[in-house]
Design a protein around this motif. Structure first.
Motif, PDB file in Angstrom:
ATOM      1  N   THR A  67      18.493  14.548   7.429  1.00 37.41           N
ATOM      2  CA  THR A  67      19.700  15.344   7.660  1.00 37.41           C
ATOM      3  C   THR A  67      19.598  16.682   6.936  1.00 37.41           C
ATOM      4  O   THR A  67      19.929  17.733   7.497  1.00 37.41           O
ATOM      5  N   SER A  68      19.107  16.654   5.708  1.00 32.82           N
ATOM      6  CA  SER A  68      18.980  17.884   4.920  1.00 32.82           C
ATOM      7  C   SER A  68      17.984  18.853   5.546  1.00 32.82           C
ATOM      8  O   SER A  68      18.241  20.062   5.620  1.00 32.82           O
ATOM      9  N   ILE A  69      16.847  18.338   5.996  1.00 35.38           N
ATOM     10  CA  ILE A  69      15.851  19.205   6.633  1.00 35.38           C
ATOM     11  C   ILE A  69      16.411  19.776   7.932  1.00 35.38           C
ATOM     12  O   ILE A  69      16.258  20.973   8.222  1.00 35.38           O
ATOM     13  N   SER A  70      17.083  18.942   8.695  1.00 38.52           N
ATOM     14  CA  SER A  70      17.700  19.404   9.936  1.00 38.52           C
ATOM     15  C   SER A  70      18.714  20.506   9.659  1.00 38.52           C
ATOM     16  O   SER A  70      18.705  21.557  10.316  1.00 38.52           O
ATOM     17  N   LEU A  71      19.584  20.280   8.691  1.00 36.90           N
ATOM     18  CA  LEU A  71      20.589  21.299   8.342  1.00 36.90           C
ATOM     19  C   LEU A  71      19.944  22.571   7.821  1.00 36.90           C
ATOM     20  O   LEU A  71      20.439  23.672   8.093  1.00 36.90           O
ATOM     21  N   PHE A  72      18.845  22.447   7.087  1.00 37.35           N
ATOM     22  CA  PHE A  72      18.112  23.628   6.620  1.00 37.35           C
ATOM     23  C   PHE A  72      17.729  24.514   7.816  1.00 37.35           C
ATOM     24  O   PHE A  72      17.961  25.724   7.806  1.00 37.35           O
ATOM     25  N   PHE A  98      13.906  27.934  15.175  1.00 41.10           N
ATOM     26  CA  PHE A  98      14.672  27.322  14.094  1.00 41.10           C
ATOM     27  C   PHE A  98      15.610  26.230  14.631  1.00 41.10           C
ATOM     28  O   PHE A  98      15.780  25.189  13.985  1.00 41.10           O
ATOM     29  N   ILE A  99      16.186  26.446  15.788  1.00 43.45           N
ATOM     30  CA  ILE A  99      17.002  25.411  16.426  1.00 43.45           C
ATOM     31  C   ILE A  99      16.132  24.189  16.741  1.00 43.45           C
ATOM     32  O   ILE A  99      16.528  23.040  16.506  1.00 43.45           O
ATOM     33  N   PHE A 100      14.936  24.440  17.251  1.00 44.20           N
ATOM     34  CA  PHE A 100      13.987  23.353  17.509  1.00 44.20           C
ATOM     35  C   PHE A 100      13.710  22.572  16.225  1.00 44.20           C
ATOM     36  O   PHE A 100      13.700  21.332  16.232  1.00 44.20           O
ATOM     37  N   GLY A 101      13.471  23.276  15.122  1.00 46.71           N
ATOM     38  CA  GLY A 101      13.230  22.606  13.843  1.00 46.71           C
ATOM     39  C   GLY A 101      14.394  21.714  13.445  1.00 46.71           C
ATOM     40  O   GLY A 101      14.198  20.601  12.956  1.00 46.71           O
ATOM     41  N   GLY A 102      15.605  22.184  13.663  1.00 45.24           N
ATOM     42  CA  GLY A 102      16.778  21.372  13.362  1.00 45.24           C
ATOM     43  C   GLY A 102      16.847  20.133  14.228  1.00 45.24           C
ATOM     44  O   GLY A 102      17.107  19.028  13.735  1.00 45.24           O
ATOM     45  N   PHE A 103      16.586  20.293  15.508  1.00 44.46           N
ATOM     46  CA  PHE A 103      16.666  19.156  16.421  1.00 44.46           C
ATOM     47  C   PHE A 103      15.537  18.147  16.201  1.00 44.46           C
ATOM     48  O   PHE A 103      15.754  16.943  16.344  1.00 44.46           O
ATOM     49  N   ILE A 104      14.344  18.624  15.861  1.00 45.69           N
ATOM     50  CA  ILE A 104      13.224  17.691  15.701  1.00 45.69           C
ATOM     51  C   ILE A 104      13.476  16.741  14.533  1.00 45.69           C
ATOM     52  O   ILE A 104      13.048  15.587  14.557  1.00 45.69           O
ATOM     53  N   TYR A 105      14.202  17.207  13.505  1.00 51.77           N
ATOM     54  CA  TYR A 105      14.521  16.330  12.378  1.00 51.77           C
ATOM     55  C   TYR A 105      15.819  15.564  12.592  1.00 51.77           C
ATOM     56  O   TYR A 105      16.043  14.536  11.939  1.00 51.77           O
ATOM     57  N   MET A 106      16.648  16.007  13.500  1.00 51.99           N
ATOM     58  CA  MET A 106      17.854  15.269  13.836  1.00 51.99           C
ATOM     59  C   MET A 106      17.544  14.132  14.826  1.00 51.99           C
ATOM     60  O   MET A 106      18.166  13.074  14.789  1.00 51.99           O
ATOM     61  N   TYR A 107      16.560  14.367  15.659  1.00 49.16           N
ATOM     62  CA  TYR A 107      16.231  13.428  16.731  1.00 49.16           C
ATOM     63  C   TYR A 107      16.072  11.975  16.256  1.00 49.16           C
ATOM     64  O   TYR A 107      16.659  11.068  16.855  1.00 49.16           O
ATOM     65  N   PRO A 108      15.296  11.704  15.199  1.00 50.74           N
ATOM     66  CA  PRO A 108      15.149  10.299  14.784  1.00 50.74           C
ATOM     67  C   PRO A 108      16.464   9.660  14.350  1.00 50.74           C
ATOM     68  O   PRO A 108      16.599   8.428  14.377  1.00 50.74           O
ATOM     69  N   LEU A 109      17.434  10.461  13.971  1.00 51.29           N
ATOM     70  CA  LEU A 109      18.721   9.929  13.509  1.00 51.29           C
ATOM     71  C   LEU A 109      19.654   9.585  14.656  1.00 51.29           C
ATOM     72  O   LEU A 109      20.547   8.757  14.503  1.00 51.29           O
ATOM     73  N   ILE A 110      19.473  10.212  15.804  1.00 45.88           N
ATOM     74  CA  ILE A 110      20.417  10.030  16.911  1.00 45.88           C
ATOM     75  C   ILE A 110      19.831   9.265  18.091  1.00 45.88           C
ATOM     76  O   ILE A 110      20.552   8.928  19.010  1.00 45.88           O
ATOM     77  N   ARG A 111      18.547   9.013  18.062  1.00 45.22           N
ATOM     78  CA  ARG A 111      17.919   8.332  19.225  1.00 45.22           C
ATOM     79  C   ARG A 111      18.279   6.876  19.263  1.00 45.22           C
ATOM     80  O   ARG A 111      18.686   6.236  18.402  1.00 45.22           O
ATOM     81  N   MET A 137      10.171   9.878  23.312  1.00 41.22           N
ATOM     82  CA  MET A 137       9.453  10.240  22.094  1.00 41.22           C
ATOM     83  C   MET A 137       9.969   9.351  20.960  1.00 41.22           C
ATOM     84  O   MET A 137      11.171   9.167  20.796  1.00 41.22           O
ATOM     85  N   SER A 138       9.052   8.861  20.159  1.00 43.81           N
ATOM     86  CA  SER A 138       9.435   8.012  19.030  1.00 43.81           C
ATOM     87  C   SER A 138       9.813   8.864  17.825  1.00 43.81           C
ATOM     88  O   SER A 138       9.488  10.058  17.755  1.00 43.81           O
ATOM     89  N   GLY A 139      10.490   8.246  16.871  1.00 45.63           N
ATOM     90  CA  GLY A 139      10.823   8.932  15.630  1.00 45.63           C
ATOM     91  C   GLY A 139       9.575   9.357  14.875  1.00 45.63           C
ATOM     92  O   GLY A 139       9.535  10.429  14.266  1.00 45.63           O
ATOM     93  N   GLU A 140       8.544   8.507  14.915  1.00 44.95           N
ATOM     94  CA  GLU A 140       7.284   8.842  14.250  1.00 44.95           C
ATOM     95  C   GLU A 140       6.667  10.102  14.840  1.00 44.95           C
ATOM     96  O   GLU A 140       6.197  10.976  14.114  1.00 44.95           O
ATOM     97  N   THR A 141       6.692  10.192  16.161  1.00 43.46           N
ATOM     98  CA  THR A 141       6.149  11.375  16.842  1.00 43.46           C
ATOM     99  C   THR A 141       6.947  12.624  16.470  1.00 43.46           C
ATOM    100  O   THR A 141       6.366  13.683  16.208  1.00 43.46           O
ATOM    101  N   ALA A 142       8.262  12.490  16.439  1.00 44.30           N
ATOM    102  CA  ALA A 142       9.105  13.627  16.060  1.00 44.30           C
ATOM    103  C   ALA A 142       8.763  14.116  14.662  1.00 44.30           C
ATOM    104  O   ALA A 142       8.658  15.329  14.426  1.00 44.30           O
TER     105      ALA A 142
END
Length: 125
Positions: free
Chosen positions: A81-86, A112-125, A1-6
């Protein structure tokens, strides 16, 4: 999955929560139930809900319209990062205030965990 898709998935995720929060008056029968609490608490509860709804719309707007900036720039990474932490914080609060006493509470925790990971994903991929 690309960052754009996430980020596209994240935008939809936040739109769904915005609509959900706009439905609180009907879902939780706030017109009746909130009459039983003091005026100031009733007002605070509704203001916080509307403010949170606005935040969800902002998260979605940024995800859909500033995808490139979020993925490439330092300020974009800070916002992701902020959205993920939210969302991770919201998952933690779910456990603190509702526990895992029923399936719906567990479902919201997972969302809510999914929401955190979906915004973290582009940062760690």
């Amino acid at each position: 999955m690309s960052g754009e898709t996430a980020l596209y998935i994240g935008g939809i995720f936040n739109l769904v929560f915005a609509v959900f929060h706009l439905s609180f008056w009907r879902i939780f029968n706030w017109q009746k139930d909130l009459k039983d609490i003091r005026f100031v608490n009733r007002a605070i509860m509704q203001i916080l809900n509307l403010s949170l709804t606005f935040i969800f719309f902002i998260f979605a707007f940024l995800s859909f319209t500033h995808t490139y900036d979020l993925l490439i720039t330092r300020v974009g990474h800070t916002i992701l990062t902020s959205i993920s932490l939210f969302w991770f914080l919201r998952a933690f609060m779910q456990v603190v205030f509702f526990g895992f006493k029923n399936k719906l509470s567990v479902l919201f925790f997972v969302l809510f965990i999914f929401g955190g990971f979906i915004y973290m994903y582009p940062l760690i991929r």
